[in-house]
Design an enzyme around this catalytic site. Structure first.
Site, PDB file in Angstrom:
ATOM      1  NE  ARG A  95       9.424  28.688  46.789  1.00 59.39           N
ATOM      2  CZ  ARG A  95       9.276  29.789  47.513  1.00 59.39           C
ATOM      3  NH1 ARG A  95       9.484  29.756  48.807  1.00 59.39           N
ATOM      4  NH2 ARG A  95       8.921  30.920  46.934  1.00 59.39           N
ATOM      5  CG  HIS A  97       9.783  33.612  43.161  1.00 58.94           C
ATOM      6  ND1 HIS A  97       8.548  33.130  42.791  1.00 58.94           N
ATOM      7  CD2 HIS A  97       9.769  33.700  44.517  1.00 58.94           C
ATOM      8  CE1 HIS A  97       7.824  32.934  43.882  1.00 58.94           C
ATOM      9  NE2 HIS A  97       8.544  33.267  44.942  1.00 58.94           N
ATOM     10  NE  ARG A 108       6.167  35.982  52.065  1.00 56.76           N
ATOM     11  CZ  ARG A 108       6.469  35.780  53.339  1.00 56.76           C
ATOM     12  NH1 ARG A 108       5.731  36.289  54.275  1.00 56.76           N
ATOM     13  NH2 ARG A 108       7.531  35.067  53.697  1.00 56.76           N
ATOM     14  CB  THR A 109       5.271  31.311  47.158  1.00 58.10           C
ATOM     15  OG1 THR A 109       6.127  32.448  47.249  1.00 58.10           O
ATOM     16  CG2 THR A 109       5.105  30.926  45.705  1.00 58.10           C
ATOM     17  CE  LYS A 166      10.309   5.962  49.423  1.00 59.60           C
ATOM     18  NZ  LYS A 166       9.051   5.345  49.008  1.00 59.60           N
TER      19      LYS A 166
END
Ligand code: NCD
Length: 313
Positions: free
Chosen positions: A112, A140, A60-61, A90
């Site tokens: 995120r 969030h 969704r986000t 890395k």
């Protein structure tokens, strides 16, 4: 919104004040909603390019930010499994990654991440707005804004509402962000329903106390459901728990009896995904009139359009 180095970052829900929420955010989200529903073409972000850096899974986000950016005329570049497919594997730091995006002249970055504070780190060197799309167990904020907008549309107000947060309150970032936002309003009462080990962290409880927000902790939903205006369900955040921890949905699952005990106008929300660990909101309840989980997703589009427009134009 907080202004750091001239940029409009969206990092934590505490940064918003009530005046901004009511006078700027709700009207802008409403305008976006109207424009989309009328099929208007919007070009507020023409010639802007937005980078999505997603180190954790998302449906969704990610898609709603992408769709919001496209609907405003922006171009989007996304790395959806940045943990594996970016130079993070890395050993590159968040700071260096953001310096790269600075050099590549992106106009905004949406992040995120799997650790708390990642967006703050990013914002400390970013020459563009940083939008936190979830940082580990942290926050969030854009989810909580879309939740708030959904609640506002349902009730026409936030003051005086009784909101029940249910599930894994220890590890869930959506409930944390929503608690911070609701504490900006008057006479909001919060009921926090979680299995013993998964109650809300003390820092947030202290914050609620400091803002004089009335709250109570519970281990079962059925007692508080009849008084609720909003029941906000969440899943068990298995990926943030120690391996081998057994989760039980006792007390934190929706049932037919609980749904029928609710006030007529009361709603059941969920940030999604729902999962089988608690089995908190079964498929069979999807079309119940109280359940507005996909209205939330739709509000998310308008919310993120409004936020991108405000942060970038
Ligand atoms: C939430 C998240 O990622 O924090 N989902 C979302 O963004 N809608 C909730 C979750 O993962 O349980």
């Amino acid at each position: 919104m907080a202004r750091a180095k001239k940029h409009l970052h969206i990092l934590h829900s505490q940064q918003f004040d009530r005046v901004w929420l009511e006078k700027k955010f709700f009207p802008e989200a409403k305008r976006m909603e109207r424009a989309v529903k009328l099929g208007k073409e919007l070009n507020f972000l023409k010639n802007k390019s937005i980078c999505l850096l997603f180190y954790e899974p998302s449906t969704r986000t990610r898609l709603s930010f992408q769709q919001a950016a496209l609907k405003l005329g922006a171009k989007v570049v996304a790395t959806e499994n940045a943990k594996e497919f970016s130079s993070a594997i890395k050993g590159e730091t968040m700071l260096d990654t953001i310096r790269v995006l600075n050099a590549l002249k992106f106009d905004a970055v949406i992040i995120r991440s799997d650790y708390e504070g990642a967006s703050d780190e990013a914002a400390s060197v970013a020459k563009m707005p940083v939008l936190n799309a979830g940082d580990g167990r942290g926050q969030h904020p854009t989810q909580s804004l879309l939740d708030l907008y959904t609640i506002y549309k349902q009730f026409g107000k936030i003051d005086g509402l009784r909101v029940v947060m249910v599930g894994d309150l220890l590890n869930g970032r959506t409930v944390r962000s929503l608690c911070y936002l609701l504490s900006k309003f008057k006479r909001v009462h919060l009921d926090l329903v979680a299995p013993g080990a998964l109650q809300m962290r003390q820092d947030l409880l202290d914050y609620l106390k400091s803002k004089n927000v009335e709250f109570a902790k519970h281990s079962s939903l059925d007692q508080v459901a009849p008084m609720a205006d909003v029941i906000y369900m969440t899943r068990a955040q298995k990926e943030r728990m120690d391996k081998g921890v057994k989760v039980s949905g006792k007390g934190v699952v929706m049932t037919r009896a609980i749904l029928s005990s609710m006030k007529k106008k009361a709603v059941v929300m969920h940030p999604l995904p729902r999962s089988n660990d608690f089995g908190e909101l079964l498929e069979e309840f999807t079309d119940d009139p109280h359940v507005i989980i996909f209205d939330q997703v739709e509000s998310g589009l308008y919310t993120r359009m409004a936020l991108l427009k405000m942060a970038l134009s």
